[in-house]
Write a protein that holds these residues in place. Structure first.
Motif, PDB file in Angstrom:
ATOM      1  N   PRO B 100       0.294   2.426 -28.097  1.00 56.27           N
ATOM      2  CA  PRO B 100       0.779   1.223 -27.423  1.00 56.27           C
ATOM      3  C   PRO B 100      -0.111   0.843 -26.238  1.00 56.27           C
ATOM      4  O   PRO B 100      -0.156  -0.322 -25.863  1.00 56.27           O
ATOM      5  CB  PRO B 100       2.182   1.600 -26.944  1.00 56.27           C
ATOM      6  CG  PRO B 100       2.324   3.053 -27.155  1.00 56.27           C
ATOM      7  CD  PRO B 100       1.247   3.532 -28.048  1.00 56.27           C
ATOM      8  N   TRP B 101      -0.773   1.822 -25.625  1.00 56.96           N
ATOM      9  CA  TRP B 101      -1.747   1.557 -24.565  1.00 56.96           C
ATOM     10  C   TRP B 101      -2.665   2.764 -24.435  1.00 56.96           C
ATOM     11  O   TRP B 101      -2.406   3.800 -25.050  1.00 56.96           O
ATOM     12  CB  TRP B 101      -1.065   1.229 -23.213  1.00 56.96           C
ATOM     13  CG  TRP B 101      -0.232   2.335 -22.609  1.00 56.96           C
ATOM     14  CD1 TRP B 101      -0.685   3.401 -21.866  1.00 56.96           C
ATOM     15  CD2 TRP B 101       1.187   2.479 -22.668  1.00 56.96           C
ATOM     16  NE1 TRP B 101       0.365   4.201 -21.493  1.00 56.96           N
ATOM     17  CE2 TRP B 101       1.523   3.666 -21.956  1.00 56.96           C
ATOM     18  CE3 TRP B 101       2.227   1.743 -23.240  1.00 56.96           C
ATOM     19  CZ2 TRP B 101       2.837   4.108 -21.802  1.00 56.96           C
ATOM     20  CZ3 TRP B 101       3.526   2.184 -23.090  1.00 56.96           C
ATOM     21  CH2 TRP B 101       3.837   3.361 -22.379  1.00 56.96           C
ATOM     22  N   TRP B 102      -3.729   2.614 -23.647  1.00 63.08           N
ATOM     23  CA  TRP B 102      -4.595   3.752 -23.338  1.00 63.08           C
ATOM     24  C   TRP B 102      -4.975   3.633 -21.866  1.00 63.08           C
ATOM     25  O   TRP B 102      -4.654   2.622 -21.209  1.00 63.08           O
ATOM     26  CB  TRP B 102      -5.832   3.794 -24.231  1.00 63.08           C
ATOM     27  CG  TRP B 102      -6.760   2.637 -24.103  1.00 63.08           C
ATOM     28  CD1 TRP B 102      -6.553   1.364 -24.562  1.00 63.08           C
ATOM     29  CD2 TRP B 102      -8.042   2.629 -23.471  1.00 63.08           C
ATOM     30  NE1 TRP B 102      -7.622   0.570 -24.255  1.00 63.08           N
ATOM     31  CE2 TRP B 102      -8.556   1.314 -23.594  1.00 63.08           C
ATOM     32  CE3 TRP B 102      -8.808   3.595 -22.825  1.00 63.08           C
ATOM     33  CZ2 TRP B 102      -9.797   0.956 -23.092  1.00 63.08           C
ATOM     34  CZ3 TRP B 102     -10.057   3.230 -22.323  1.00 63.08           C
ATOM     35  CH2 TRP B 102     -10.531   1.920 -22.458  1.00 63.08           C
ATOM     36  N   SER B 103      -5.610   4.659 -21.324  1.00 69.10           N
ATOM     37  CA  SER B 103      -5.835   4.644 -19.872  1.00 69.10           C
ATOM     38  C   SER B 103      -7.150   5.299 -19.472  1.00 69.10           C
ATOM     39  O   SER B 103      -7.725   6.098 -20.223  1.00 69.10           O
ATOM     40  CB  SER B 103      -4.670   5.333 -19.143  1.00 69.10           C
ATOM     41  OG  SER B 103      -4.498   6.656 -19.618  1.00 69.10           O
ATOM     42  N   ASP B 104      -7.595   4.924 -18.294  1.00 68.66           N
ATOM     43  CA  ASP B 104      -8.729   5.580 -17.626  1.00 68.66           C
ATOM     44  C   ASP B 104      -8.540   5.340 -16.120  1.00 68.66           C
ATOM     45  O   ASP B 104      -7.485   4.847 -15.704  1.00 68.66           O
ATOM     46  CB  ASP B 104     -10.075   5.060 -18.135  1.00 68.66           C
ATOM     47  CG  ASP B 104     -11.222   6.058 -17.884  1.00 68.66           C
ATOM     48  OD1 ASP B 104     -12.097   6.185 -18.750  1.00 68.66           O
ATOM     49  OD2 ASP B 104     -11.254   6.703 -16.798  1.00 68.66           O
ATOM     50  N   HIS B 105      -9.551   5.644 -15.325  1.00 68.01           N
ATOM     51  CA  HIS B 105      -9.372   5.694 -13.879  1.00 68.01           C
ATOM     52  C   HIS B 105     -10.150   4.618 -13.138  1.00 68.01           C
ATOM     53  O   HIS B 105     -11.175   4.127 -13.617  1.00 68.01           O
ATOM     54  CB  HIS B 105      -9.837   7.049 -13.339  1.00 68.01           C
ATOM     55  CG  HIS B 105      -9.166   8.208 -13.993  1.00 68.01           C
ATOM     56  ND1 HIS B 105      -9.514   8.642 -15.254  1.00 68.01           N
ATOM     57  CD2 HIS B 105      -8.157   9.001 -13.583  1.00 68.01           C
ATOM     58  CE1 HIS B 105      -8.749   9.661 -15.573  1.00 68.01           C
ATOM     59  NE2 HIS B 105      -7.923   9.904 -14.585  1.00 68.01           N
ATOM     60  N   ILE B 106      -9.646   4.311 -11.954  1.00 68.65           N
ATOM     61  CA  ILE B 106     -10.380   3.426 -11.044  1.00 68.65           C
ATOM     62  C   ILE B 106     -11.309   4.328 -10.241  1.00 68.65           C
ATOM     63  O   ILE B 106     -10.982   4.780  -9.138  1.00 68.65           O
ATOM     64  CB  ILE B 106      -9.400   2.655 -10.142  1.00 68.65           C
ATOM     65  CG1 ILE B 106      -8.492   1.790 -11.012  1.00 68.65           C
ATOM     66  CG2 ILE B 106     -10.154   1.779  -9.148  1.00 68.65           C
ATOM     67  CD1 ILE B 106      -7.342   1.136 -10.275  1.00 68.65           C
ATOM     68  N   ALA B 107     -12.443   4.644 -10.835  1.00 71.12           N
ATOM     69  CA  ALA B 107     -13.360   5.624 -10.252  1.00 71.12           C
ATOM     70  C   ALA B 107     -14.689   5.514 -10.978  1.00 71.12           C
ATOM     71  O   ALA B 107     -14.785   4.875 -12.030  1.00 71.12           O
ATOM     72  CB  ALA B 107     -12.799   7.033 -10.424  1.00 71.12           C
ATOM     73  N   PHE B 108     -15.702   6.155 -10.401  1.00 69.69           N
ATOM     74  CA  PHE B 108     -16.949   6.296 -11.152  1.00 69.69           C
ATOM     75  C   PHE B 108     -17.283   7.785 -11.236  1.00 69.69           C
ATOM     76  O   PHE B 108     -16.917   8.572 -10.356  1.00 69.69           O
ATOM     77  CB  PHE B 108     -18.089   5.465 -10.547  1.00 69.69           C
ATOM     78  CG  PHE B 108     -18.661   5.976  -9.247  1.00 69.69           C
ATOM     79  CD1 PHE B 108     -17.968   5.800  -8.050  1.00 69.69           C
ATOM     80  CD2 PHE B 108     -19.902   6.601  -9.203  1.00 69.69           C
ATOM     81  CE1 PHE B 108     -18.500   6.242  -6.851  1.00 69.69           C
ATOM     82  CE2 PHE B 108     -20.440   7.048  -8.004  1.00 69.69           C
ATOM     83  CZ  PHE B 108     -19.735   6.869  -6.825  1.00 69.69           C
ATOM     84  N   THR B 109     -17.922   8.159 -12.338  1.00 75.03           N
ATOM     85  CA  THR B 109     -18.215   9.569 -12.568  1.00 75.03           C
ATOM     86  C   THR B 109     -19.720   9.826 -12.688  1.00 75.03           C
ATOM     87  O   THR B 109     -20.150  10.965 -12.810  1.00 75.03           O
ATOM     88  CB  THR B 109     -17.540  10.076 -13.856  1.00 75.03           C
ATOM     89  OG1 THR B 109     -17.991   9.291 -14.959  1.00 75.03           O
ATOM     90  CG2 THR B 109     -16.028   9.992 -13.753  1.00 75.03           C
TER      91      THR B 109
END
Lengths: 204, 285, 296
Positions: B100-109
């Protein structure tokens, strides 16, 4: 200062202890060295060196945690000695920043194997345990078809015993060859161990 | 994505309830207590170039649970853009799972060819928000499923910021049209370490965009609260979750216990408590 | 038919029956009763005995099959005799028949229809091979050719191949896939079991349903090195008989899958198999504070 430059500089400062120390010691000159303008260097130098070090330390902590999981039995067996060896290993700068766990673990396993051989402290079964975990990491590469390793001890019994946290672990001195075989690339791995004088059972 | 359109998409997402960040040691206990775990969040990176054993595990999990892929390395705040190879692999995984959804971060790696190995905060500026919007648009070219973005903990403030973290999150959500994965533990940790009021922070967020929560306990180290995912959820974090569930139409919450793993009964107790909180605020059955 | 889902409340005894029939159910049920402190294993010389514990606890939580089994042990029995005499097996037959029926209805065990179909294929195939072979033989002989050895060999090989292909093992292919699924789902339970303690302590451990499920799915061999080690030694079958007894299985073929020990170690195989291990493989929302400590 452009965001690209900020992020590139931060990435280097986070992962290179030597550069970090030099930058905060002399921001203008070191900044110039890495391509920053005087203004950019002063802006970045306003960041808390202590906080950056804390963050950098956490990167080290993650490396240790990651490698420790991949060499879990060795770490548990060696305890603080494992961490001490890793500290010395991780002090060397790494091209490209923080290595991926698998590469890091493989390189550290080789480093640790050499160190333990030089130390010649304790029973050889710790070394066998390390070699087992190192071989297993190699075998995890889906492109590798065969990995073979020789041990001075009955490695199957030792690993089972250590995995179950038996005190003391079951150590049987018996020459053993272990094989990890994939019938095709990216296929499942079959593990077998053969000990002299009698053949031991196949495992998966 | 127009705000009204984004809000509708997020509003129409299914309410999943209470779940667990999947970790391999949980596997047996999970299947013994399947009826007490509503859905799972999987770490996407573990299944991108995975050996057959991990893919079999993924198949087994997908057949028994709704899976939400949670990515670690898209580096959405990266001014250099996203890694296209990584994005393609991620897209294949998301297509396979149809979540229904997927996610990641407000960041840089990563930046400048250097892999930081951790989620790093970006500067709270308009430029950074635009960068994230650009990267999210690139991700949307390959991935249809709605994306939600997670707030991270941070020890340092990157110079050049123009707004507060809450205002920055708001700006990012407005420009991207994404939902928010509000990590209430991270919110609590940041409020303690940086000395602000989490209630104030919550008030500034667009509540209608909060889709999912993360929660767990950390630990103190040298006077700093650390997001170690290693302890039971403390009462302070339960309070943040309670208030968030009251304010926002949250669709699901995930317990992210990674370290110092306790008996599974303890995990289930935390899930039960989260479930009761959600029921109290009529977020799920 | 797709492989069945793992049930919410898997029945360890039924799974044991699927895996290995009546004897495996017997082991599984006896283990349940030992775990619940109602039966105990004792040793006299080289012989192991199973008998009721003197102080019997309440039996309300027992399933009918467990109750019937407990009642059978009016006297301590040698573990070897439990299977050889067949007396206990006959007591458990109605329960096993019920398992058999249910498993066949799910096509996890080979059904009579499957066997009949296979027999019909064998008969038709045999007739075809023999018929064709006989026809070719007659043609050859009628033309004065007596070098028919290859024809005979080919016919025999064809018959053997036919029998192999049309084998109807007890557990159907669907059943095997289901067992594989159960093993994958519950493999990790092996590492929750703690190292061996005193055998007598086994009887007073709190009942742990995961141990019973472990036995159901993997057999008594999975108890090696646990507080119930003596049970597996008393009831161990020959190694060839038990699928996945656990010998050697803790030496992982893939990274960390079997050797990551107890649940206090987080998954190592998850990090290992990830090509991009650079960010948190655990603690995905780790920010500046760091997952797992500050590295000091």
């Amino acid at each position: 200062m452009g965001l690209v430059e900020v992020q590139r500089t931060l990435a280097r400062i986070y992962t290179d202890a030597e550069l970090r120390e030099r930058f905060f010691g002399d921001p203008l000159n070191v900044g110039r060295e890495i391509g920053l303008s005087a203004e950019e260097s002063s802006n970045l130098a306003q960041m808390s060196a202590a906080q950056i070090k804390t963050f950098a330390d956490s990167l080290y902590g993650k490396r240790l945690l990651g490698v420790g999981k991949l060499l879990a039995m060795t770490r548990r067996t060696l305890g603080a000695r494992f961490d001490a060896h890793f500290r010395r290993f991780a002090a060397a700068p790494v091209q490209g920043g923080t290595p991926q766990y698998l590469d890091d673990a493989m390189k550290f396993a080789t480093y640790l194997e050499n160190s333990l051989c030089e130390e010649r402290v304790g029973s050889g079964w710790t070394l066998d345990l390390l070699r087992y975990e190192k071989a297993r990491l190699k075998a995890a590469d889906p492109k590798r078809r065969v990995v073979a390793a020789y041990f001075r001890h009955d490695i199957s019994r030792l690993v089972r015993s250590v995995a179950r946290k038996e005190e003391p672990p079951t150590v049987v001195k018996r020459a053993t060859v272990a094989l990890w075989v994939r019938s095709k690339p990216h296929g499942p791995v079959r593990y077998s161990a053969f000990s002299a004088p009698s053949l031991f059972g196949r495992g998966k | 994505m127009a705000a009204a359109g984004a809000d509708k998409v997020l509003r129409d997402l299914p309410a999943l309830g209470v779940g667990l960040g999947f970790r391999e040691p949980f596997r047996g206990d999970l299947f013994m207590h399947r009826d007490r775990v509503d859905f799972l969040e999987i770490t996407a990176d573990h299944y991108l170039d995975a050996p057959p054993e991990k893919l079999r595990e993924l198949e087994l999990l997908a057949e028994h649970f709704t899976l939400i892929p949670h990515a670690l390395n898209l580096s959405l705040a990266s001014a250099e853009g996203v890694d296209r190879d990584y994005l393609k692999k991620l897209a294949r995984l998301v297509r396979r799972l149809d979540p229904p959804w997927w996610s990641d971060h407000i960041a840089f790696t990563r930046a400048g060819g250097v892999d930081i190995g951790h989620l790093s905060p970006t500067v709270f500026s308009e430029e950074a928000a635009q960068v994230i919007a650009r990267n999210v648009a690139a991700a949307r070219e390959l991935i249809d499923a709605p994306l939600i973005l997670e707030n991270i903990t941070y020890m340092l403030t990157v110079p050049g910021g123009q707004v507060s973290e809450a205002e920055f999150l708001r700006a990012v959500l407005e420009r991207t049209g994404c939902g928010l994965l509000l990590d209430v533990t991270n919110l609590h940790i940041n409020s303690v370490n940086h000395g602000y009021d989490w209630r104030d922070f919550l008030r500034k967020l667009p509540a209608e965009r909060i889709v999912q929560l993360h929660f767990v306990g950390g630990h103190w180290h040298d006077g700093i609260l650390v997001d170690s995912h290693s302890h039971p959820t403390p009462e302070d974090v339960w309070a943040v979750m309670d208030e968030t569930l009251r304010r926002a139409p949250v669709k699901g919450v995930i317990l992210e216990r990674d370290e110092n793993i306790p008996p599974f009964s303890e995990i289930l107790r935390e899930l039960d408590r989260a479930r009761e909180l959600g029921r109290k605020h009529e977020r799920w059955d | 038919m797709p492989t069945p889902m793992i049930p919410h409340d898997p029945d360890p005894h039924e799974i044991a029956y699927l895996r290995g029939g009546e004897n495996e159910v017997t082991r599984s049920v006896i283990f349940a009763l030992v775990q619940k402190g109602l039966l105990q294993i004792s040793q006299q010389g080289k012989d192991h005995f199973v008998g009721q514990v003197a102080e019997q606890k309440e039996r309300r939580s027992l399933s009918p099959i467990e109750r019937r089994t407990l009642d059978w042990f009016t006297q301590p029995q040698k573990t070897s005799e439990v299977f050889h005499s067949g007396a206990l097996a006959s007591q458990l037959k109605p329960f096993c028949s019920a398992y058999e029926q249910r498993l066949k209805s799910e096509q996890l065990l080979t059904t009579d229809e499957m066997r009949l179909r296979a027999r019909m294929v064998i008969v038709a195939g045999t007739l075809a091979i023999l018929g064709l072979g006989a026809y070719k033989l007659l043609i050859a002989l009628s033309r004065g050719r007596f070098n028919v050895g290859f024809l005979v060999v080919l016919s025999v090989a064809g018959l053997i191949l036919l029998l192999l292909v049309c084998r109807t093992p007890r557990v159907s292919r669907r059943g095997h896939e289901y067992m594989e699924r159960l093993r994958l789902a519950f493999e990790r339970l092996k590492y929750g079991a703690q190292p061996s303690q005193q055998p007598q302590a086994a009887g007073v451990q709190a009942f742990d349903p995961s141990m019973l499920l472990l036995v159901g799915v993997f057999g008594v061999g999975a108890l090696a090195g646990t507080p119930y080690d003596s049970f597996q030694q008393s009831f161990r079958r020959g190694a060839a008989g038990d699928a996945g007894t656990g010998t050697g299985s803790s030496c992982g073929s893939s990274c960390g899958s079997s050797d990551s020990s107890s649940s206090s170690d987080s998954s190592s195989s998850s990090s290992c198999s990830s090509s991009s291990g650079s960010s948190c493989s655990s603690g995905s929302s780790c920010g500046g504070g760091g997952c797992g400590g500050c590295g000091s």
